[in-house]
Design a protein around this motif. Structure first.
Motif, PDB file in Angstrom:
ATOM      1  N   SER A 107      -7.390   2.566  -3.256  1.00  0.00           N
ATOM      2  CA  SER A 107      -6.374   2.097  -2.880  1.00  0.00           C
ATOM      3  C   SER A 107      -6.279   1.206  -1.808  1.00  0.00           C
ATOM      4  N   LEU A 108      -7.446   1.239  -0.967  1.00  0.00           N
ATOM      5  CA  LEU A 108      -7.465   0.322   0.316  1.00  0.00           C
ATOM      6  C   LEU A 108      -8.184  -0.846  -0.271  1.00  0.00           C
ATOM      7  N   ALA A 109      -8.948  -0.785  -1.290  1.00  0.00           N
ATOM      8  CA  ALA A 109      -9.835  -2.003  -1.640  1.00  0.00           C
ATOM      9  C   ALA A 109      -9.097  -3.024  -2.645  1.00  0.00           C
ATOM     10  N   ASP A 110      -8.458  -2.225  -3.727  1.00  0.00           N
ATOM     11  CA  ASP A 110      -8.019  -2.972  -4.919  1.00  0.00           C
ATOM     12  C   ASP A 110      -6.896  -4.026  -4.566  1.00  0.00           C
ATOM     13  N   GLY A 111      -6.913  -5.131  -4.899  1.00  0.00           N
ATOM     14  CA  GLY A 111      -5.660  -6.322  -4.645  1.00  0.00           C
ATOM     15  C   GLY A 111      -4.955  -5.891  -5.665  1.00  0.00           C
ATOM     16  N   GLU A 112      -3.762  -6.365  -5.506  1.00  0.00           N
ATOM     17  CA  GLU A 112      -2.351  -6.299  -6.360  1.00  0.00           C
ATOM     18  C   GLU A 112      -2.706  -6.830  -7.765  1.00  0.00           C
ATOM     19  N   GLN A 113      -3.623  -8.090  -7.595  1.00  0.00           N
ATOM     20  CA  GLN A 113      -3.565  -8.671  -9.067  1.00  0.00           C
ATOM     21  C   GLN A 113      -4.970  -8.230  -9.874  1.00  0.00           C
ATOM     22  N   LEU A 162     -10.412  12.671  -1.952  1.00  0.00           N
ATOM     23  CA  LEU A 162      -9.417  11.969  -1.133  1.00  0.00           C
ATOM     24  C   LEU A 162     -10.114  10.711  -0.749  1.00  0.00           C
ATOM     25  N   SER A 163     -11.440  10.706  -0.480  1.00  0.00           N
ATOM     26  CA  SER A 163     -12.164   9.580   0.080  1.00  0.00           C
ATOM     27  C   SER A 163     -12.059   8.427  -1.259  1.00  0.00           C
ATOM     28  N   GLN A 164     -12.419   9.180  -2.209  1.00  0.00           N
ATOM     29  CA  GLN A 164     -12.458   8.148  -3.461  1.00  0.00           C
ATOM     30  C   GLN A 164     -11.027   7.379  -3.806  1.00  0.00           C
ATOM     31  N   LEU A 165      -9.903   8.217  -3.600  1.00  0.00           N
ATOM     32  CA  LEU A 165      -8.753   7.549  -3.587  1.00  0.00           C
ATOM     33  C   LEU A 165      -8.495   6.713  -2.561  1.00  0.00           C
ATOM     34  N   LEU A 166      -8.738   6.897  -1.491  1.00  0.00           N
ATOM     35  CA  LEU A 166      -8.560   5.807  -0.362  1.00  0.00           C
ATOM     36  C   LEU A 166      -9.212   4.819  -0.446  1.00  0.00           C
ATOM     37  N   ARG A 167     -10.410   4.806  -0.737  1.00  0.00           N
ATOM     38  CA  ARG A 167     -11.292   3.615  -1.044  1.00  0.00           C
ATOM     39  C   ARG A 167     -10.841   2.876  -2.014  1.00  0.00           C
ATOM     40  N   TYR A 223      -6.637  12.153  -8.083  1.00  0.00           N
ATOM     41  CA  TYR A 223      -5.298  12.248  -7.450  1.00  0.00           C
ATOM     42  C   TYR A 223      -4.584  13.631  -8.014  1.00  0.00           C
ATOM     43  N   LEU A 224      -4.787  13.695  -9.318  1.00  0.00           N
ATOM     44  CA  LEU A 224      -4.030  15.243  -9.965  1.00  0.00           C
ATOM     45  C   LEU A 224      -4.924  16.297  -9.506  1.00  0.00           C
ATOM     46  N   GLY A 225      -6.412  16.152  -9.366  1.00  0.00           N
ATOM     47  CA  GLY A 225      -7.041  17.214  -8.633  1.00  0.00           C
ATOM     48  C   GLY A 225      -6.725  17.842  -7.491  1.00  0.00           C
ATOM     49  N   LEU A 237       0.867  -1.129   0.018  1.00  0.00           N
ATOM     50  CA  LEU A 237       0.037   0.017  -0.020  1.00  0.00           C
ATOM     51  C   LEU A 237       0.779   1.342   0.015  1.00  0.00           C
ATOM     52  N   ARG A 238       1.823   1.263   0.571  1.00  0.00           N
ATOM     53  CA  ARG A 238       2.775   2.417   0.936  1.00  0.00           C
ATOM     54  C   ARG A 238       3.301   2.749  -0.428  1.00  0.00           C
ATOM     55  N   THR A 239       3.901   1.891  -1.120  1.00  0.00           N
ATOM     56  CA  THR A 239       4.241   2.186  -2.540  1.00  0.00           C
ATOM     57  C   THR A 239       3.102   2.591  -3.339  1.00  0.00           C
TER      58      THR A 239
END
Lengths: 237, 243
Positions: free
Chosen positions: A81-87, A74-79, A102-104, A40-42
């Motif tokens: 990035s926290l939900a999507d699995g790597e694959q 930001l909420s949309q970004l977090l949702r 993100y760019l916004g 997640l951090r990356t």
């Protein structure tokens, strides 16, 4: 006498073994959890998060509407990035929405120090790709790809080229020399993920942009609707 | 003896936040702000600030590189403001006074300023003579004429919208000024700021009692009760003793 003791020794040994195994398993689990956190951090830089929160806390005083908007983005970004699995593969449409959030936010943080444009081929919007491969490229462009005047000018393109989906992120910065030749963990992570899902069918390259700057290009097999591996299976039938 | 402060941070909203917090501090004057190290070099040379509120990561040179370029005798006191935890050790090695992690609250910034004042005290002791003169009387302008109130007659000052009420015995005079501008007219040995919106003449204080959450109740000789807020307590202690 001896025969009555042996079963107890064996039992004690077995219990010790079980305890050790159980401990190892717990350690392994902890390590896996840590690996997940690292992953997640990356993907979303925590400093980006703190800077955004800092900005929101100021906007609360003088521009509540914009504060509201940034919180939603930001909420949309977090949702995501926290939900999507790597694959997990997602549609390009969703990847672009993520990038726009993100760019916004970055635009609110950096104001006139960031200029960006998106050029997305509508025919490619349903194409599948691993989630969040483009955001680290955009992040790289706006941190290392500033022109001499301190402004990051970023262009993002996505289009279909025959059997391939092409994703480009361009900046007008100092080019590869500016990055010191090192890729950074975010970019190394992208390469590893693409290789893991597509093998040699995907290409990720950094190259000089015409007219100066850097172009990061991802090319991967174009497919819609199904996960890539399933598509291969269908082809074989 | 204002604490002349330069804000160096690449994010405009972050600068605005620091500036807003600092505007509440009567002895702090923000002399400028900029978004990169190169501009900061020029600004430091031109403005000679006492204090830098300094970001670490900026386009071009970092906050540390900026400090490295400054000759030791031209170096202001430095408080780092950053979203990065990992530079704290390096910051204190560079003799930073404090290290604030974004987002930080007002109280944390006040703590940092208290440290800055303590750090700069010996250096500034010699500046006392150079300090601007304090006023003996305050002009009260009304239509067609100006009256004067002797500063020594003022018991306490409270802010009321865009005005300040000067309480002098039974009289109340209004002046159009901000709290921090007005405070600068007053001799800090005679007057004490006890609240964002209150200044008292220390002679007029009869007693101090604790309230909840660290505030104090101040009673004046004429019976007026005022609040000494927690954030001004540290400074009040140097005048009123251990309260």
């Amino acid at each position: 006498m001896l025969f009555t003791v042996i079963p107890w020794i064996l039992l004690a040994g077995a219990m010790l073994m079980a305890a050790l195994l159980w401990r190892d398993r717990r350690r392994l689990r902890a390590r896996l959890a840590q690996a997940e956190i690292r992953r997640l951090r990356t993907q979303l830089d925590p400093h980006f998060l703190y800077n955004t929160l800092n900005a929101i806390s100021e906007l609360g005083y003088n521009d509540p509407q914009l504060a509201d908007q940034v919180i939603t983005q930001l909420s949309q970004l977090l949702r995501k990035s926290l939900a999507d699995g790597e694959q997990h593969e997602i549609a390009l449409r969703d990847e672009i929405a993520f990038l726009e959030h993100y760019l916004g936010i970055q635009k609110v943080l950096l104001r006139d120090r960031l200029q960006y444009g998106l050029d997305i081929d509508p025919a490619a919007l349903s194409a599948r790709l691993p989630g969040m491969v483009m955001q680290p490229l955009a992040e790289n462009a706006l941190t290392h790809g500033m022109s001499a005047d301190g402004i990051a000018r970023i262009r993002i393109r996505a289009c279909r080229d025959g059997a391939n989906l092409i994703l480009d992120v361009e900046d007008e910065g100092p080019g590869l020399s500016g990055a010191g030749g090192s890729l950074g963990i975010g970019l190394a992570n992208i390469r590893a993920r693409l290789r893991h899902v597509y093998g040699d069918a995907a290409v990720f390259a950094l190259q000089p942009r015409e007219g100066g700057g850097l172009m990061a290009r991802i090319s991967l097999p174009f497919h819609e609707g199904f996960a890539f591996r399933e598509t291969q299976d269908l082809d074989r039938r | 003896m204002k604490l002349r402060t330069l804000i160096v941070d690449d994010m405009p909203l972050s600068r605005a936040r620091v500036r807003r917090y600092l505007s509440d501090e009567p002895d702090v004057e923000v002399v400028g702000e900029c978004g990169d190290a190169d501009t900061a070099m020029t600004d430091i040379d031109r403005l000679k600030p006492d204090l830098l509120m300094l970001d670490v990561q900026m386009p071009g040179a970092s906050g540390f590189e900026l400090l490295g370029r400054l000759p030791a005798d031209k170096r202001p006191a430095v408080v780092f403001i950053t979203a990065f935890e990992e530079f704290a050790v390096q910051a204190f090695a560079a003799e930073a006074v404090d290290y604030l992690l974004k987002p930080f609250d007002h109280e944390r910034l006040r703590q940092a300023l208290a440290k800055v004042r303590a750090r700069l005290q010996p250096r500034r002791a010699g500046d006392v003579a150079a300090r601007g003169p304090h006023l003996d009387r305050i002009p009260i302008k009304s239509v067609g004429r100006t009256d004067y109130v002797s500063t020594s007659a003022i018991d306490w000052v409270e802010s009321a919208g865009n005005y300040l009420s000067l309480h002098c015995g039974k009289d109340v005079h209004l002046v159009r000024e901000t709290m921090s501008q007005f405070e600068a007219h007053l001799d800090p040995k005679v007057f004490l700021r006890i609240h964002r919106s209150t200044i008292v003449r220390t002679d007029a204080v009869q007693s101090v009692e604790p309230l909840f959450n660290g505030d104090r109740s101040v009673t004046l000789r004429d019976g007026t009760r005022l609040t000494l807020s927690r954030s001004y307590r540290e400074r009040a202690r140097t005048v009123l003793g251990d309260i």
